[in-house]
Enzyme design. Structure first.
Site, short mmCIF file in Angstrom:
data_model
loop_
_atom_site.label_atom_id
_atom_site.label_comp_id
_atom_site.label_asym_id
_atom_site.label_seq_id
_atom_site.Cartn_x
_atom_site.Cartn_y
_atom_site.Cartn_z
N CYS A 1 56.31 13.07 93.49
CA CYS A 1 56.85 14.25 92.80
C CYS A 1 58.30 14.08 92.38
O CYS A 1 58.63 14.10 91.21
CB CYS A 1 56.72 15.45 93.72
SG CYS A 1 55.06 15.60 94.38
N LYS B 1 58.70 24.37 87.95
CA LYS B 1 58.20 23.37 88.90
C LYS B 1 58.95 22.04 88.75
O LYS B 1 59.39 21.42 89.72
CB LYS B 1 56.70 23.17 88.66
CG LYS B 1 56.11 21.92 89.24
CD LYS B 1 56.03 22.00 90.76
CE LYS B 1 55.75 20.65 91.37
NZ LYS B 1 55.49 20.70 92.78
#
Ligand code: SAJ
Length: 406
Positions: free
Chosen positions: A255, A201
């Site tokens: 993010c 991720k």
């Protein structure tokens, strides 16, 4: 029944998707106002396709509550706030959600963590919580990491079409969780271990950050010799193995501008490229400021209140302002400039800065330089209103020949 914990940008659409697939879902959040609103059939944020999905989930019996449910499967999508000084994520909400689950769950329950976490978080912070209670992981309780991958503005499509990763210690548990996700995910579901799921991720977002940094560095190189970076990358991208991204005023969101720091923090001697990329992207708001100064100087404009920043969101067609390049730019301006410059965003309803206009025509009438920081459809549809102004187009979306570029 599946209990989804955290009903924000990730938890809510995921809960709705699972409910749509025919599984009984209860969404839990500790925000009373949010739960009340959802229970009354009112959404709390806008997203393409979310309204229709919400209605389908309601007709499939989804419920919302401030209470954790007693059940066998939990999906956690709670926030992981980023500390800008230490450059670390704070896992406190994940830890407290895990503890609330443990206070309520059936024996042998599965806890799926979707929230973005730094690699190693489950080993370092979550397993000890379980062990402290004398629970045997893999018997009394099962841990899974299924990191979310959806992008605001296209969440519903991506929930269905993006591949998923499921990290677990036990293949039988991976299989059970895969079954839940395959109820709505039409793409490949990859099974792996927890540590690899955490790491993959973070490197996905780091990969993108590094590639955006390359485009931003090219923009700066081209600027020094007055070359058109967009024309040059358009040509280079004709090569079958070249795919350069778009330069821009900076990298925003919670993010891509955050995750690379976890790698820099854990592997300081091995992350020169990643750190340089982060710094390059963080330097872009200052580059924009330099371009604004160039234009003011060229046109003899001395008053900063004649400059308007279009866009407060972190990217096009969303209302999310987290780490937005415009906010970064305002932070980098000295107080006098930051106070004087005007700001407009048609999607951001909350007043965040001084001189934030709520009416586009007033905003345009008051300024001489429009700095397009975000490529909302709204600005693309309003070229007529801005075309006679001086335009700094940091996103290369304005169909105006004389627009200044990055
Ligand atoms: N940006 C550029 N140039 C580009 C592409 C993006 O300057 O060519 C800028 C955008 O304007 C924005 C920022 O980068 O400020 C990030 O935007 P984005 O659309 O690339 O990504 P996010 O932050 O909306 O979502 C990302 C996605 N990750 C990847 O594409 C690898 C998404 O799939 C993740 O789920 C999400 O982060 C997350 O939650 O981790």
């Amino acid at each position: 029944m599946i209990n989804i914990i955290g009903l924000g940008y990730i938890g809510l659409p995921t809960a709705l998707m699972i409910a749509k697939s025919g599984v009984k879902v209860v969404g839990t959040d500790n925000n009373n106002k949010l739960v009340k609103s959802l229970s009354e059939g009112k959404l709390t944020f806008e997203e393409k396709g979310l309204g229709e999905l919400f209605e389908e989930a309601i007709s499939n019996g989804i419920e919302f509550s401030t209470e954790y449910q007693k059940t066998h499967t939990y999906i956690l999508a709670v926030p992981t706030p980023f500390n800008k000084e230490s450059k670390k994520l704070d896992p406190k909400y994940v830890i407290s959600a895990v503890n609330s689950v443990l206070d309520n769950c059936e024996s042998g329950a599965i806890i799926v963590i979707e929230s973005t976490i730094a690699p190693g978080t489950i080993d370092k912070y979550i397993r000890p919580e379980l062990e402290r209670r004398g629970l045997t992981i893999g018997v009394d309780i099962h841990l899974v990491h299924a990191p979310e991958r959806i992008t605001p503005g296209n969440m519903i499509y991506e929930l269905e079409h993006n591949s998923r990763t499921i990290g677990a210690d036990d293949p039988e548990i991976s299989g059970k969780v895969k079954k839940i996700y395959s109820g709505f995910c039409k793409s490949e579901i990859v099974l792996t271990d927890i540590r690899s799921a955490e790491m993959s991720k973070v490197i996905e977002n780091t990969y993108r950050d590094v590639n955006i940094a390359f485009a931003n560095e090219l923009a700066k190189i081209c600027r020094t010799d007055n070359m058109d970076v967009y024309e040059i990358t358009r040509i280079a991208n004709k090569h079958p193995r070249v795919n350069i991204l778009q330069p821009g005023p900076g990298v925003g969101g919670h993010c891509i501008s955050v995750d690379p720091w976890f790698l820099v923090g854990d592997y300081p001697d091995l992350t020169n490229l990643i750190l340089t990329a982060r710094k390059t992207n963080d330097s872009m708001p200052r580059h924009v400021l330099g371009r604004i100064r160039d234009i003011m100087r060229e046109h003899g404009i001395k008053d900063i209140s004649k400059v308007g920043l279009y866009g407060l969101a972190y990217k096009e067609n969303v209302d999310d302002t987290r780490e937005s390049p415009t906010l970064q730019l305002l932070e980098r301006m000295d107080e006098h400039l930051a106070f004087g410059v005007k700001v407009f965003d048609p999607l951001v309803k909350e007043r965040i800065v001084d001189h934030q206009f709520m009416n586009f025509e007033d905003f345009i009438n008051e300024i001489e330089i429009v700095v397009v920081m975000v490529g909302h459809d709204h600005v693309k549809n309003n070229m007529e209103l801005i075309k006679d102004k001086l335009v700094l187009d940091t996103k290369n979306i304005c169909a105006i020949d004389k627009a200044y570029k990055l």
